[in-house]
Scaffold this motif. Structure first.
Motif, PDB file in Angstrom:
ATOM      1  N   MET A   1       0.870  -1.664   0.078  1.00 49.35           N
ATOM      2  CA  MET A   1      -0.116  -0.028   0.211  1.00 49.35           C
ATOM      3  C   MET A   1       0.678   1.152   0.181  1.00 49.35           C
ATOM      4  N   THR A   2       0.765   2.287  -1.420  1.00 46.77           N
ATOM      5  CA  THR A   2       1.538   3.118  -0.945  1.00 46.77           C
ATOM      6  C   THR A   2       0.652   4.594  -1.197  1.00 46.77           C
ATOM      7  N   ILE A   3       0.476   5.112  -0.089  1.00 46.08           N
ATOM      8  CA  ILE A   3      -0.100   6.542   0.128  1.00 46.08           C
ATOM      9  C   ILE A   3       0.671   7.660   0.277  1.00 46.08           C
ATOM     10  N   ARG A   4       0.767   8.455  -0.876  1.00 33.49           N
ATOM     11  CA  ARG A   4       1.807   9.678  -1.034  1.00 33.49           C
ATOM     12  C   ARG A   4       1.428  10.947  -0.562  1.00 33.49           C
ATOM     13  N   ILE A   5       1.849  11.525   0.641  1.00 35.13           N
ATOM     14  CA  ILE A   5       0.705  12.611   1.685  1.00 35.13           C
ATOM     15  C   ILE A   5       1.288  13.893   2.032  1.00 35.13           C
ATOM     16  N   GLY A   6       0.568  15.052   1.289  1.00 37.36           N
ATOM     17  CA  GLY A   6       1.702  15.920   0.952  1.00 37.36           C
ATOM     18  C   GLY A   6       1.021  17.504   0.440  1.00 37.36           C
ATOM     19  N   THR A   7       1.458  18.055   0.549  1.00 45.66           N
ATOM     20  CA  THR A   7       0.803  19.556   0.533  1.00 45.66           C
ATOM     21  C   THR A   7       1.932  20.215  -0.779  1.00 45.66           C
ATOM     22  N   ALA A   8       1.532  20.911  -1.205  1.00 44.00           N
ATOM     23  CA  ALA A   8       1.851  22.179  -2.503  1.00 44.00           C
ATOM     24  C   ALA A   8       2.392  22.723  -2.550  1.00 44.00           C
ATOM     25  N   GLY A   9       3.888  23.110  -2.355  1.00 44.31           N
ATOM     26  CA  GLY A   9       5.058  23.460  -1.605  1.00 44.31           C
ATOM     27  C   GLY A   9       5.322  23.088  -0.477  1.00 44.31           C
ATOM     28  N   TRP A  10       6.171  23.065  -0.026  1.00 40.99           N
ATOM     29  CA  TRP A  10       6.628  23.115   1.187  1.00 40.99           C
ATOM     30  C   TRP A  10       6.731  24.215   2.528  1.00 40.99           C
ATOM     31  N   SER A  11       6.660  25.353   2.063  1.00 43.98           N
ATOM     32  CA  SER A  11       6.393  26.189   3.149  1.00 43.98           C
ATOM     33  C   SER A  11       5.549  25.058   4.818  1.00 43.98           C
ATOM     34  N   GLU A  22      15.657  21.603  13.038  1.00 39.86           N
ATOM     35  CA  GLU A  22      16.813  21.915  13.278  1.00 39.86           C
ATOM     36  C   GLU A  22      16.199  20.960  11.214  1.00 39.86           C
ATOM     37  N   GLY A  23      17.586  22.319  10.074  1.00 39.52           N
ATOM     38  CA  GLY A  23      17.461  21.988   9.160  1.00 39.52           C
ATOM     39  C   GLY A  23      16.641  22.798   8.343  1.00 39.52           C
ATOM     40  N   THR A  24      17.006  22.448   7.074  1.00 32.87           N
ATOM     41  CA  THR A  24      16.030  23.452   5.380  1.00 32.87           C
ATOM     42  C   THR A  24      15.018  23.441   5.925  1.00 32.87           C
ATOM     43  N   VAL A  25      14.115  24.321   5.580  1.00 32.32           N
ATOM     44  CA  VAL A  25      12.489  24.261   5.029  1.00 32.32           C
ATOM     45  C   VAL A  25      12.151  22.923   5.009  1.00 32.32           C
ATOM     46  N   LEU A  26      12.761  22.482   3.633  1.00 26.60           N
ATOM     47  CA  LEU A  26      12.309  20.987   3.450  1.00 26.60           C
ATOM     48  C   LEU A  26      13.069  20.298   4.031  1.00 26.60           C
ATOM     49  N   GLU A  27      14.156  19.747   4.382  1.00 25.37           N
ATOM     50  CA  GLU A  27      14.132  18.551   5.473  1.00 25.37           C
ATOM     51  C   GLU A  27      14.279  18.438   6.559  1.00 25.37           C
ATOM     52  N   ARG A  28      13.050  20.238   6.994  1.00 25.61           N
ATOM     53  CA  ARG A  28      12.415  19.978   8.553  1.00 25.61           C
ATOM     54  C   ARG A  28      10.541  19.049   7.685  1.00 25.61           C
ATOM     55  N   TYR A  29       9.838  19.382   6.591  1.00 25.48           N
ATOM     56  CA  TYR A  29       8.937  19.360   6.378  1.00 25.48           C
ATOM     57  C   TYR A  29       9.382  17.411   5.562  1.00 25.48           C
ATOM     58  N   ALA A  30      10.333  17.262   5.156  1.00 24.64           N
ATOM     59  CA  ALA A  30      10.619  15.464   4.818  1.00 24.64           C
ATOM     60  C   ALA A  30      10.802  14.498   5.646  1.00 24.64           C
ATOM     61  N   ALA A  31      10.945  15.847   7.152  1.00 25.68           N
ATOM     62  CA  ALA A  31      11.147  14.253   8.031  1.00 25.68           C
ATOM     63  C   ALA A  31       9.655  13.336   8.945  1.00 25.68           C
ATOM     64  N   ARG A  32       8.680  14.256   8.424  1.00 27.02           N
ATOM     65  CA  ARG A  32       6.922  14.065   8.369  1.00 27.02           C
ATOM     66  C   ARG A  32       6.023  14.000   7.214  1.00 27.02           C
ATOM     67  N   LEU A  33       6.241  14.177   6.264  1.00 28.74           N
ATOM     68  CA  LEU A  33       6.298  13.596   5.375  1.00 28.74           C
ATOM     69  C   LEU A  33       6.364  13.570   3.989  1.00 28.74           C
ATOM     70  N   ASN A  34       6.231  12.574   3.567  1.00 31.10           N
ATOM     71  CA  ASN A  34       6.572  11.485   2.732  1.00 31.10           C
ATOM     72  C   ASN A  34       6.787  11.793   1.064  1.00 31.10           C
ATOM     73  N   ALA A  35       5.684  13.494   1.018  1.00 27.50           N
ATOM     74  CA  ALA A  35       5.339  13.996  -0.855  1.00 27.50           C
ATOM     75  C   ALA A  35       5.724  15.171  -0.683  1.00 27.50           C
ATOM     76  N   VAL A  36       5.978  15.674  -1.956  1.00 23.19           N
ATOM     77  CA  VAL A  36       5.706  17.526  -1.809  1.00 23.19           C
ATOM     78  C   VAL A  36       4.988  17.222  -3.275  1.00 23.19           C
ATOM     79  N   GLU A  37       4.698  18.229  -3.870  1.00 19.96           N
ATOM     80  CA  GLU A  37       4.855  18.898  -5.307  1.00 19.96           C
ATOM     81  C   GLU A  37       4.502  20.452  -4.800  1.00 19.96           C
ATOM     82  N   ILE A  38       5.824  19.861  -6.366  1.00 24.11           N
ATOM     83  CA  ILE A  38       6.856  21.464  -6.220  1.00 24.11           C
ATOM     84  C   ILE A  38       5.763  22.108  -7.232  1.00 24.11           C
TER      85      ILE A  38
END
Length: 239
Positions: A1-11, A22-38
């Motif tokens: 089962m693959t479900i990817r959950i994220g937001t439009a942008g990583w603000s 700690e980390g860049t905004v993207l690094e912090r975001y990716a620590a909790r969510l497994n996908a993002v839409e650029i």
């Protein structure tokens, strides 16, 4: 089962306390969510090395969806855009294995025309086999002819909320990939989804993901609701 959950942008607007400090905004975001839409790629190109840097700064199982430039969809309206398409694909190749679906969002004024769409999708598939999703916003796209043409080119139609017609809320086109874009309702880009809606969405995603990779992207970003909705959805147990 693959479900990817994220937001439009990583603000992390109004949600920074929910992520590592700690980390860049993207690094912090990716620590909790497994996908993002650029989405910035819709407005301007990014160098390949930028995509490479983003890929390198995220976990191995993280994925990026990338929005196709408006110069292709809104300015040239899918016609005569081979040069722009080649550039976009070369740049996003920098994501490597972390490149997920490429998102083609069409202007609301662009009606379905079989000849125009067929030529564009044929050119698209001549250049890439990347997973592809398309979000039409004109009612003419939600008929069998359009659905069949998308399926023939292995392009999934986005399931959107709010939906321009009832069928726009359902996945269409190629059924080997499902991609939800939730823009906020009743106020687009602003309204948060309440817990009851998220519970129902979880049940739906769980069912869909039993057979195909399923994405859910929150685009209600104006006041930070997208991030909180994505985090809440991640916490609801899958059925």
């Amino acid at each position: 089962m693959t479900i990817r959950i994220g937001t439009a942008g990583w603000s992390l607007y109004r949600a920074g306390e929910a992520f590592p400090a700690e980390g860049t905004v993207l690094e912090r975001y990716a620590a909790r969510l497994n996908a993002v839409e650029i989405n910035t790629s819709f407005y301007r190109p990014h160098q390949r090395k930028t995509y490479e840097r983003w890929a390198a700064s995220t976990p191995e199982d993280f994925r990026f969806a990338v929005k196709v430039p408006q110069a292709i969809t809104h300015e040239r309206r899918l016609v005569g855009a081979d040069d722009l398409l080649a550039r976009f694909l070369e740049e996003t190749d920098g994501l490597g294995a972390k490149r997920g679906p490429l998102l083609i969002q069409l202007p609301p004024s662009l009606a379905f025309e079989a000849e125009r769409v067929g030529a564009f999708l044929a050119s698209w598939r001549d250049r890439t086999d990347a997973p592809t999703v398309l979000e039409p916003r004109h009612a003419s796209w939600f008929e069998d002819q359009a659905d069949d043409l998308l399926a023939a080119h292995h392009v999934a139609r986005v399931a959107a909320d709010p939906a321009v017609v009832p069928s726009a809320a359902e996945p269409g086109g190629w059924r080997k990939l499902i991609y939800h874009r939730l823009h906020g309702s009743p106020v687009m880009y602003a309204s948060a989804y309440e817990s009851e809606a998220l519970d129902a969405l979880t049940a739906r995603l769980s069912d869909e993901a039993k057979s195909v990779e399923t994405w859910c992207v929150f685009d209600n970003t104006r006041f930070g609701a997208a991030t909180w909705n994505a985090l809440a959805l991640r916490e609801i147990p899958l059925s």
